[in-house]
Design a protein around this motif. Sequence first.
Motif, PDB file in Angstrom:
ATOM      1  N   LYS A   2     111.600 -48.289  52.975  1.00 49.26           N
ATOM      2  CA  LYS A   2     110.885 -47.512  51.967  1.00 49.26           C
ATOM      3  C   LYS A   2     110.528 -46.132  52.507  1.00 49.26           C
ATOM      4  CE  LYS A   2     109.088 -51.756  50.046  1.00 49.26           C
ATOM      5  NZ  LYS A   2     107.943 -52.614  49.860  1.00 49.26           N
ATOM      6  N   LYS A   3     110.190 -45.234  51.590  1.00 49.07           N
ATOM      7  CA  LYS A   3     109.756 -43.900  51.998  1.00 49.07           C
ATOM      8  C   LYS A   3     108.346 -43.644  51.478  1.00 49.07           C
ATOM      9  CE  LYS A   3     112.279 -41.652  48.268  1.00 49.07           C
ATOM     10  NZ  LYS A   3     113.186 -40.569  47.913  1.00 49.07           N
ATOM     11  N   ALA A   4     107.627 -42.809  52.215  1.00 47.11           N
ATOM     12  CA  ALA A   4     106.217 -42.587  51.902  1.00 47.11           C
ATOM     13  C   ALA A   4     105.830 -41.130  52.145  1.00 47.11           C
ATOM     14  CB  ALA A   4     105.341 -43.492  52.772  1.00 47.11           C
ATOM     15  N   VAL A   5     104.699 -40.774  51.550  1.00 46.75           N
ATOM     16  CA  VAL A   5     104.048 -39.502  51.845  1.00 46.75           C
ATOM     17  C   VAL A   5     102.678 -39.840  52.418  1.00 46.75           C
ATOM     18  CG1 VAL A   5     103.171 -37.319  50.934  1.00 46.75           C
ATOM     19  CG2 VAL A   5     105.286 -38.297  50.013  1.00 46.75           C
ATOM     20  N   PHE A   6     102.396 -39.255  53.574  1.00 43.97           N
ATOM     21  CA  PHE A   6     101.116 -39.427  54.252  1.00 43.97           C
ATOM     22  C   PHE A   6     100.333 -38.137  54.053  1.00 43.97           C
ATOM     23  CE2 PHE A   6     104.305 -41.949  56.364  1.00 43.97           C
ATOM     24  CZ  PHE A   6     103.684 -43.167  56.598  1.00 43.97           C
ATOM     25  N   GLU A 121     110.414 -46.109  56.353  1.00 47.78           N
ATOM     26  CA  GLU A 121     111.335 -45.342  57.203  1.00 47.78           C
ATOM     27  C   GLU A 121     110.727 -43.959  57.403  1.00 47.78           C
ATOM     28  OE1 GLU A 121     113.926 -44.086  59.622  1.00 47.78           O
ATOM     29  OE2 GLU A 121     114.212 -46.122  58.845  1.00 47.78           O
ATOM     30  N   LEU A 122     110.253 -43.699  58.607  1.00 41.64           N
ATOM     31  CA  LEU A 122     109.534 -42.448  58.858  1.00 41.64           C
ATOM     32  C   LEU A 122     110.415 -41.210  58.728  1.00 41.64           C
ATOM     33  CD1 LEU A 122     107.165 -43.673  61.680  1.00 41.64           C
ATOM     34  CD2 LEU A 122     106.509 -42.923  59.384  1.00 41.64           C
ATOM     35  N   SER A 123     111.686 -41.305  59.061  1.00 39.97           N
ATOM     36  CA  SER A 123     112.557 -40.127  58.959  1.00 39.97           C
ATOM     37  C   SER A 123     112.808 -39.711  57.506  1.00 39.97           C
ATOM     38  CB  SER A 123     113.884 -40.374  59.680  1.00 39.97           C
ATOM     39  OG  SER A 123     114.590 -41.422  59.063  1.00 39.97           O
ATOM     40  N   SER A 124     112.511 -40.599  56.555  1.00 46.68           N
ATOM     41  CA  SER A 124     112.637 -40.280  55.124  1.00 46.68           C
ATOM     42  C   SER A 124     111.278 -40.002  54.489  1.00 46.68           C
ATOM     43  CB  SER A 124     113.294 -41.449  54.386  1.00 46.68           C
ATOM     44  OG  SER A 124     114.561 -41.714  54.922  1.00 46.68           O
ATOM     45  N   SER A 125     110.264 -39.831  55.320  1.00 43.44           N
ATOM     46  CA  SER A 125     108.892 -39.689  54.846  1.00 43.44           C
ATOM     47  C   SER A 125     108.316 -38.336  55.257  1.00 43.44           C
ATOM     48  CB  SER A 125     108.043 -40.829  55.400  1.00 43.44           C
ATOM     49  OG  SER A 125     108.532 -42.073  54.939  1.00 43.44           O
ATOM     50  N   TYR A 126     107.126 -38.043  54.721  1.00 42.52           N
ATOM     51  CA  TYR A 126     106.499 -36.732  54.902  1.00 42.52           C
ATOM     52  C   TYR A 126     105.028 -36.885  55.279  1.00 42.52           C
ATOM     53  CZ  TYR A 126     110.616 -35.068  52.436  1.00 42.52           C
ATOM     54  OH  TYR A 126     111.911 -34.796  52.079  1.00 42.52           O
ATOM     55  N   MET A 127     104.570 -35.997  56.162  1.00 43.90           N
ATOM     56  CA  MET A 127     103.152 -35.872  56.494  1.00 43.90           C
ATOM     57  C   MET A 127     102.694 -34.516  55.991  1.00 43.90           C
ATOM     58  SD  MET A 127     100.355 -36.937  57.892  1.00 43.90           S
ATOM     59  CE  MET A 127      98.829 -35.987  57.849  1.00 43.90           C
ATOM     60  N   VAL A 128     101.611 -34.516  55.205  1.00 42.82           N
ATOM     61  CA  VAL A 128     101.068 -33.284  54.639  1.00 42.82           C
ATOM     62  C   VAL A 128      99.660 -33.080  55.186  1.00 42.82           C
ATOM     63  CG1 VAL A 128     100.478 -32.044  52.530  1.00 42.82           C
ATOM     64  CG2 VAL A 128     102.379 -33.688  52.517  1.00 42.82           C
ATOM     65  N   GLY A 129      99.425 -31.916  55.777  1.00 38.89           N
ATOM     66  CA  GLY A 129      98.109 -31.650  56.324  1.00 38.89           C
ATOM     67  C   GLY A 129      97.773 -30.175  56.345  1.00 38.89           C
ATOM     68  N   ASP A 130      96.523 -29.893  56.708  1.00 40.92           N
ATOM     69  CA  ASP A 130      96.058 -28.507  56.723  1.00 40.92           C
ATOM     70  C   ASP A 130      95.660 -28.032  58.114  1.00 40.92           C
ATOM     71  OD1 ASP A 130      93.780 -30.171  56.733  1.00 40.92           O
ATOM     72  OD2 ASP A 130      92.546 -28.557  55.905  1.00 40.92           O
ATOM     73  N   SER A 164     102.251 -27.617  44.730  1.00 41.12           N
ATOM     74  CA  SER A 164     103.487 -26.917  45.088  1.00 41.12           C
ATOM     75  C   SER A 164     104.193 -27.624  46.245  1.00 41.12           C
ATOM     76  CB  SER A 164     103.234 -25.438  45.396  1.00 41.12           C
ATOM     77  OG  SER A 164     102.229 -25.281  46.365  1.00 41.12           O
ATOM     78  N   ALA A 165     103.431 -28.195  47.162  1.00 37.23           N
ATOM     79  CA  ALA A 165     104.034 -28.982  48.242  1.00 37.23           C
ATOM     80  C   ALA A 165     104.750 -30.201  47.684  1.00 37.23           C
ATOM     81  CB  ALA A 165     102.958 -29.407  49.236  1.00 37.23           C
ATOM     82  N   ALA A 166     104.123 -30.880  46.727  1.00 41.84           N
ATOM     83  CA  ALA A 166     104.720 -32.083  46.135  1.00 41.84           C
ATOM     84  C   ALA A 166     106.043 -31.760  45.452  1.00 41.84           C
ATOM     85  CB  ALA A 166     103.753 -32.729  45.144  1.00 41.84           C
ATOM     86  N   GLU A 167     106.100 -30.635  44.766  1.00 37.63           N
ATOM     87  CA  GLU A 167     107.344 -30.230  44.100  1.00 37.63           C
ATOM     88  C   GLU A 167     108.461 -30.066  45.120  1.00 37.63           C
ATOM     89  OE1 GLU A 167     106.003 -26.755  42.015  1.00 37.63           O
ATOM     90  OE2 GLU A 167     105.008 -27.942  40.458  1.00 37.63           O
ATOM     91  N   TRP A 168     108.151 -29.419  46.243  1.00 33.13           N
ATOM     92  CA  TRP A 168     109.153 -29.228  47.297  1.00 33.13           C
ATOM     93  C   TRP A 168     109.547 -30.563  47.932  1.00 33.13           C
ATOM     94  CZ3 TRP A 168     109.293 -30.298  52.535  1.00 33.13           C
ATOM     95  CH2 TRP A 168     110.405 -29.790  53.231  1.00 33.13           C
ATOM     96  N   ILE A 169     108.560 -31.405  48.229  1.00 32.35           N
ATOM     97  CA  ILE A 169     108.823 -32.711  48.858  1.00 32.35           C
ATOM     98  C   ILE A 169     109.757 -33.536  47.974  1.00 32.35           C
ATOM     99  CG2 ILE A 169     107.751 -34.934  49.430  1.00 32.35           C
ATOM    100  CD1 ILE A 169     105.272 -33.245  50.364  1.00 32.35           C
ATOM    101  N   ILE A 170     109.488 -33.561  46.696  1.00 30.13           N
ATOM    102  CA  ILE A 170     110.314 -34.338  45.762  1.00 30.13           C
ATOM    103  C   ILE A 170     111.747 -33.808  45.762  1.00 30.13           C
ATOM    104  CG2 ILE A 170     110.692 -34.824  43.306  1.00 30.13           C
ATOM    105  CD1 ILE A 170     107.523 -34.960  43.147  1.00 30.13           C
ATOM    106  N   GLU A 171     111.899 -32.517  45.699  1.00 26.60           N
ATOM    107  CA  GLU A 171     113.246 -31.907  45.717  1.00 26.60           C
ATOM    108  C   GLU A 171     113.939 -32.162  47.045  1.00 26.60           C
ATOM    109  OE1 GLU A 171     116.478 -30.398  44.065  1.00 26.60           O
ATOM    110  OE2 GLU A 171     114.623 -30.767  42.971  1.00 26.60           O
ATOM    111  N   ASP A 172     113.210 -31.987  48.142  1.00 23.95           N
ATOM    112  CA  ASP A 172     113.780 -32.158  49.483  1.00 23.95           C
ATOM    113  C   ASP A 172     114.196 -33.608  49.754  1.00 23.95           C
ATOM    114  OD1 ASP A 172     114.261 -30.898  52.210  1.00 23.95           O
ATOM    115  OD2 ASP A 172     112.902 -32.543  52.756  1.00 23.95           O
ATOM    116  N   SER A 173     113.513 -34.541  49.120  1.00 24.23           N
ATOM    117  CA  SER A 173     113.779 -35.969  49.384  1.00 24.23           C
ATOM    118  C   SER A 173     115.034 -36.477  48.698  1.00 24.23           C
ATOM    119  CB  SER A 173     112.572 -36.820  48.968  1.00 24.23           C
ATOM    120  OG  SER A 173     112.467 -36.864  47.551  1.00 24.23           O
ATOM    121  N   LYS A 174     115.617 -35.687  47.803  1.00 22.04           N
ATOM    122  CA  LYS A 174     116.796 -36.143  47.045  1.00 22.04           C
ATOM    123  C   LYS A 174     118.059 -36.174  47.902  1.00 22.04           C
ATOM    124  CE  LYS A 174     115.037 -34.642  42.615  1.00 22.04           C
ATOM    125  NZ  LYS A 174     115.125 -33.706  41.511  1.00 22.04           N
TER     126      LYS A 174
END
Length: 174
Positions: A2-6, A121-130, A164-174
């Motif tokens: 599976k893929k995830a966003v952290f 699967e971490l290589s298919s996942s994203y970490m978002v932080g500030d 705006s990050a979510a929009e990019w993440i969704i596009e990038d994950s395709k």
Amino acid sequence: MKKAVFLDRDGVINEVLTDRVKFVNRPDQLYFLPDVAEAIHQLNKVFDHVFVVTNQGGVGLGFMKETQLQRIHDHMMDELKKERAVIEEVAYCPHKPKAGCKCRKPNSKLIEDLAGKYKVELSSSYMVGDTDTDIIAGKKAGTKTVFIGENDPLADAVFPDLLSAAEWIIEDSK
């Protein structure tokens, strides 16, 4: 797999160090940043899981008890659910900032533990932080990283807000 966003919490999902609130020590001090529920809802449509991974040194420093922190997280998750935005689980480090624990970001234990538990699967996942600590934790875990703010040379992408990050993440994950 599976893929995830952290997601980091403070500064990504909710206000911190603003005119309204310095730190979130009670549920009534949690103010969502603009469009956060919409961003999480969009991520929910594409990703198997959306998690929060957060350092909460205020527990170790005595500013709040873990039961108070759990109430804050329950409140956050309940309010987001009202907007069809689902956080599957919140993992947090309650230790003092310089305690030397393995769970505090920039260490990647919080991310890796959730990934193991949910078969992510971490290589298919994203970490978002500030902060750099969020980005370093994501890199150590093997995720792609997204910085919320103005600039971070370590991050794979930088955006001013979660939507705006979510929009990019969704596009990038395709």
